[in-house]
Design an enzyme around this catalytic site. Sequence first.
Site, mmCIF file in Angstrom:
data_model
loop_
_atom_site.group_PDB
_atom_site.id
_atom_site.type_symbol
_atom_site.label_atom_id
_atom_site.label_comp_id
_atom_site.label_asym_id
_atom_site.label_seq_id
_atom_site.Cartn_x
_atom_site.Cartn_y
_atom_site.Cartn_z
ATOM 1 N N CYS A 1 0.813 -1.210 0.000
ATOM 2 C CA CYS A 1 0.000 0.000 0.000
ATOM 3 C C CYS A 1 0.850 1.265 0.000
ATOM 4 O O CYS A 1 2.056 1.229 0.245
ATOM 5 C CB CYS A 1 -0.889 0.046 1.245
ATOM 6 S SG CYS A 1 -1.979 -1.358 1.439
ATOM 7 N N GLY B 1 0.301 0.569 -5.126
ATOM 8 C CA GLY B 1 -0.941 -0.192 -5.058
ATOM 9 C C GLY B 1 -1.886 0.238 -6.152
ATOM 10 O O GLY B 1 -2.163 1.430 -6.284
ATOM 11 N N ASN C 1 -0.199 0.817 5.685
ATOM 12 C CA ASN C 1 0.720 0.138 4.777
ATOM 13 C C ASN C 1 1.507 -0.885 5.573
ATOM 14 O O ASN C 1 2.114 -0.543 6.589
ATOM 15 C CB ASN C 1 1.679 1.151 4.135
ATOM 16 C CG ASN C 1 2.830 0.467 3.405
ATOM 17 O OD1 ASN C 1 2.661 -0.600 2.842
ATOM 18 N ND2 ASN C 1 3.998 1.090 3.427
ATOM 19 N N GLY C 2 1.494 -2.136 5.123
ATOM 20 C CA GLY C 2 2.277 -3.156 5.804
ATOM 21 C C GLY C 2 1.456 -4.378 6.139
ATOM 22 O O GLY C 2 0.376 -4.613 5.589
ATOM 23 N N TYR D 1 13.437 -1.831 -5.544
ATOM 24 C CA TYR D 1 12.334 -1.907 -6.494
ATOM 25 C C TYR D 1 11.121 -1.054 -6.159
ATOM 26 O O TYR D 1 10.583 -0.370 -7.029
ATOM 27 C CB TYR D 1 11.903 -3.374 -6.633
ATOM 28 C CG TYR D 1 10.700 -3.598 -7.521
ATOM 29 C CD1 TYR D 1 10.731 -3.257 -8.873
ATOM 30 C CD2 TYR D 1 9.529 -4.155 -7.009
ATOM 31 C CE1 TYR D 1 9.628 -3.463 -9.692
ATOM 32 C CE2 TYR D 1 8.426 -4.370 -7.823
ATOM 33 C CZ TYR D 1 8.472 -4.018 -9.158
ATOM 34 O OH TYR D 1 7.387 -4.220 -9.959
ATOM 35 N N SER E 1 12.472 -0.734 -13.543
ATOM 36 C CA SER E 1 13.251 -0.858 -12.311
ATOM 37 C C SER E 1 14.672 -1.339 -12.528
ATOM 38 O O SER E 1 15.518 -1.176 -11.651
ATOM 39 C CB SER E 1 12.534 -1.794 -11.342
ATOM 40 O OG SER E 1 12.277 -3.038 -11.961
ATOM 41 N N ASP F 1 15.898 -6.218 -11.467
ATOM 42 C CA ASP F 1 15.958 -6.076 -10.012
ATOM 43 C C ASP F 1 15.775 -7.393 -9.275
ATOM 44 O O ASP F 1 16.215 -7.530 -8.135
ATOM 45 C CB ASP F 1 14.889 -5.084 -9.542
ATOM 46 C CG ASP F 1 13.494 -5.527 -9.935
ATOM 47 O OD1 ASP F 1 12.895 -6.324 -9.203
ATOM 48 O OD2 ASP F 1 13.008 -5.084 -10.986
ATOM 49 N N CYS G 1 7.977 -13.286 2.613
ATOM 50 C CA CYS G 1 7.960 -12.097 3.462
ATOM 51 C C CYS G 1 6.637 -12.056 4.224
ATOM 52 O O CYS G 1 5.586 -12.363 3.665
ATOM 53 C CB CYS G 1 8.096 -10.835 2.599
ATOM 54 S SG CYS G 1 7.931 -9.289 3.531
ATOM 55 N N CYS H 1 16.326 -5.212 6.701
ATOM 56 C CA CYS H 1 15.662 -6.506 6.779
ATOM 57 C C CYS H 1 16.019 -7.277 5.515
ATOM 58 O O CYS H 1 15.739 -6.828 4.399
ATOM 59 C CB CYS H 1 14.142 -6.341 6.881
ATOM 60 S SG CYS H 1 13.262 -7.935 6.858
ATOM 61 N N CYS I 1 13.883 -12.239 3.383
ATOM 62 C CA CYS I 1 13.519 -13.013 2.198
ATOM 63 C C CYS I 1 14.747 -13.585 1.504
ATOM 64 O O CYS I 1 14.630 -14.438 0.623
ATOM 65 C CB CYS I 1 12.705 -12.159 1.232
ATOM 66 S SG CYS I 1 13.469 -10.587 0.781
#
Length: 456
Positions: free
Chosen positions: A9, A37, A115-116, A257, A298, A361, A397, A446, A449
């Site tokens: 988002c 989004g 968002n998240g 990205y 990208s 990417d 993720c 982080c 992934c």
Amino acid sequence: MDDKLHEECGVFGIWSSENIKAAQLIYYGLIALQHRGQESAGIVVCDKKGPIGNIAAHKGMGLVSEVFPAETLDHLRGNIGIGHVRYSTAGASCVENAQPVFLNYAKGTLALAHNGNVTNAEEMRQKLLQEGCVFNGTTDSEVIAYRVAEERMSSASIEEAVCMVAKELKGGYALLLLSPQKLVGVRDPLGLKPLCIGKKEGTYVLASESAALTAVDAEFVRDVAPGEIVTITEDGIHSEIALQADTKAHCIFEYIYFARLDSKIDGISVYDARFRGGRALAKRYAVDADVVTGVPESGLTAAVGYAEESGIPFNLAFSKNSYVGRTFIKPTQEERVSAVHMKLSVIESVVKDKRVVLIDDSIVRGTTIANLIVMLRKAGAKEVHVRISSPPFLYPCYYGTDVPDNSQLIANQYSVQEICKSIGADSLGYMQLEDLGEMTGDLPLCKACFNNCYPV
């Protein structure tokens, strides 16, 4: 056609002491965040009159320009508000899950844009269901909104209620909450999801990316710090670092990205990070070649960095058709291949009889990059050497990015050599984990992934 990862988002909020049309500014901000989004969009505004205020809301499925024709925007009147664009990684793609979430409750009204992804949302949902709560949708955003409303019944202020609920949340999130008098922004303690502050005269802006501030001619003030809650009222901005974490873990894919090239996140230019990523690839994977190119859009910046470091000329090898509909139907393999051709075509004079370095990417399932290599060879490329500006995706993720389960990740199932053969490349090189620092310096990242080390 769309073998890419997606952010969940984008959020955008306005608070103004002036008599402005907040909805129009939010509209422009959401247009600038449309890449985050494209499934649904929504805006909630309020005129701040009295303790309840006059609140207007509208949301729907589709792009921002589709959901908000001029006549709809004209009916959304107020000088504070929040907006949202959504790509579903949690909860079905339907209008019931479009945001912002808007609630009436005993102490008033509130709206929330998120968002998240909150990893303990289902546990919170079950508790609310036991207490008699009835949900309209299936998102963790709605769970958070109901918990804030519940906590507000015994709290002195909306920001106090938000703080209490935020302490329960696990995962990555950037939240915007609107009450009739206040705009509240929250960033998760690890800094997984971005959020920044802008200002234009008597107007404050909160947004997922700094590029959205530019869209409304607001000046970038600063990033919201990880674990920070900011409250904007008539008295200005109040800040509290209420959510503590021993470490920080910013999402590396914002730089690889997700974010726009013209954004700056946590002090790092997205363009510069991608450019440096391309240079790191060139240092790691040198090859004799005639031209360097990138997969639009990208892969292009990393390709420029690779070309500068390697000394191999950069050129555009693909022409992109920007008018292919996002809902193009592709149920069969043949139609998926046709979709790639409709979106991208090869500029033959750039690659004919050339050894090509192709930069992208990421590789998720491998279908798109394989089709592009076929296209390059048909256009006369003698060799195609693929370089990827992220490490191999090995794990899913859980923080609001749609990395699929392991079975759909080609790197989880096959070695680099096997992937190289399956996509038809002459060579393949991924960004190494230890080289990510060349992109973002000492920013704590982080990398779950890639390395299975989840920060939450």
